[in-house]
Motif scaffolding. Structure first.
Motif, PDB file in Angstrom:
ATOM      1  N   TYR A 245      23.224   5.979 -40.097  1.00  0.00           N
ATOM      2  CA  TYR A 245      23.364   7.138 -39.228  1.00  0.00           C
ATOM      3  C   TYR A 245      22.408   8.245 -39.635  1.00  0.00           C
ATOM      4  O   TYR A 245      22.335   9.276 -38.979  1.00  0.00           O
TER       5      TYR A 245
ATOM      6  N   ARG B  89      28.881  12.888 -34.418  1.00  0.00           N
ATOM      7  CA  ARG B  89      29.982  12.523 -33.515  1.00  0.00           C
ATOM      8  C   ARG B  89      29.752  11.125 -32.931  1.00  0.00           C
ATOM      9  O   ARG B  89      30.671  10.308 -32.880  1.00  0.00           O
ATOM     10  N   GLU B  90      28.534  10.848 -32.498  1.00  0.00           N
ATOM     11  CA  GLU B  90      28.211   9.533 -31.925  1.00  0.00           C
ATOM     12  C   GLU B  90      28.422   8.402 -32.921  1.00  0.00           C
ATOM     13  O   GLU B  90      28.735   7.276 -32.527  1.00  0.00           O
ATOM     14  N   TYR B  91      28.263   8.695 -34.212  1.00  0.00           N
ATOM     15  CA  TYR B  91      28.486   7.676 -35.240  1.00  0.00           C
ATOM     16  C   TYR B  91      29.933   7.635 -35.708  1.00  0.00           C
ATOM     17  O   TYR B  91      30.267   6.930 -36.655  1.00  0.00           O
ATOM     18  N   GLY B  92      30.798   8.393 -35.045  1.00  0.00           N
ATOM     19  CA  GLY B  92      32.227   8.302 -35.314  1.00  0.00           C
ATOM     20  C   GLY B  92      32.759   9.220 -36.389  1.00  0.00           C
ATOM     21  O   GLY B  92      33.913   9.084 -36.804  1.00  0.00           O
TER      22      GLY B  92
ATOM     23  N   GLU C 274      26.128  16.330 -32.754  1.00  0.00           N
ATOM     24  CA  GLU C 274      26.288  15.265 -31.753  1.00  0.00           C
ATOM     25  C   GLU C 274      25.939  13.900 -32.350  1.00  0.00           C
ATOM     26  O   GLU C 274      26.623  12.911 -32.077  1.00  0.00           O
ATOM     27  N   GLN C 275      24.897  13.842 -33.165  1.00  0.00           N
ATOM     28  CA  GLN C 275      24.551  12.583 -33.834  1.00  0.00           C
ATOM     29  C   GLN C 275      25.722  12.110 -34.694  1.00  0.00           C
ATOM     30  O   GLN C 275      26.100  10.939 -34.644  1.00  0.00           O
TER      31      GLN C 275
ATOM     32  N   GLY D  85      36.513  11.929 -33.859  1.00  0.00           N
ATOM     33  CA  GLY D  85      35.904  10.985 -34.780  1.00  0.00           C
ATOM     34  C   GLY D  85      36.793   9.886 -35.211  1.00  0.00           C
ATOM     35  O   GLY D  85      37.840   9.614 -34.789  1.00  0.00           O
TER      36      GLY D  85
END
Length: 162
Positions: free
Chosen positions: A55, A116-119, A113-114, A162
């Protein structure tokens, strides 16, 4: 003015430029050479591109087509007294001529946001000078600590979802 934020890709001609900015802002006083700063950023960019499950990412902000700032999402920070925490927003830098245009805030939001996108449910950072800036963006103080005699703030941003 047109602002765009995107991932830094391997082989980008921006790598030496961003590394030079980062070197002057963060690494010169630590004794790193300019070449070491380029190697560090280039290594992160290559890792990000070549390792699908990482990530870690380097972002670049361009204002009207010219590089104006950069920020990283990384695994760990050596300065924090909490080695178990991850991930970290690191190395936020906006060139002086482009400051006060919301670029720093936009880069912070893009890194959030990055993550968040990776959980991730939260992301961390440390700062010795910009606590108020991050607090305005919704970050909160998690810990105050000294590193080699200098005061630092460890901050956290709850991302939700998340």
């Amino acid at each position: 003015m047109s602002l765009s934020i995107h991932r830094l890709e391997p082989g980008s001609p921006l790598i030496p430029i961003l590394a030079a900015w980062r070197h002057r802002a963060f690494f010169e006083a630590e004794g790193y050479t300019p070449d070491q700063s380029v190697a560090l950023l280039d290594g992160l960019v290559r890792l990000s591109a070549e390792t699908p499950d990482t990530y870690q990412v380097a972002l670049v902000a361009e204002l009207d087509g010219a590089a104006a700032g950069t920020c990283l999402l990384i695994d760990r920070e050596p300065v924090t007294p909490h080695p178990d925490l991850t991930p970290f927003l690191a190395g936020l830098f906006v060139v002086e001529t482009a400051r006060r245009h919301g670029i720093g805030a936009a880069l912070v939001r893009a890194i959030e946001e990055q993550a968040r996108e990776y959980g991730f449910a939260r992301v961390y950072l440390y700062t010795d000078t910009a606590r108020a800036f991050y607090e305005r963006l919704g970050w909160r103080l998690q810990d105050a600590f000294d590193w080699e005699g200098d005061p630092f703030a460890l901050m956290v941003r709850e991302l939700g979802g998340g």
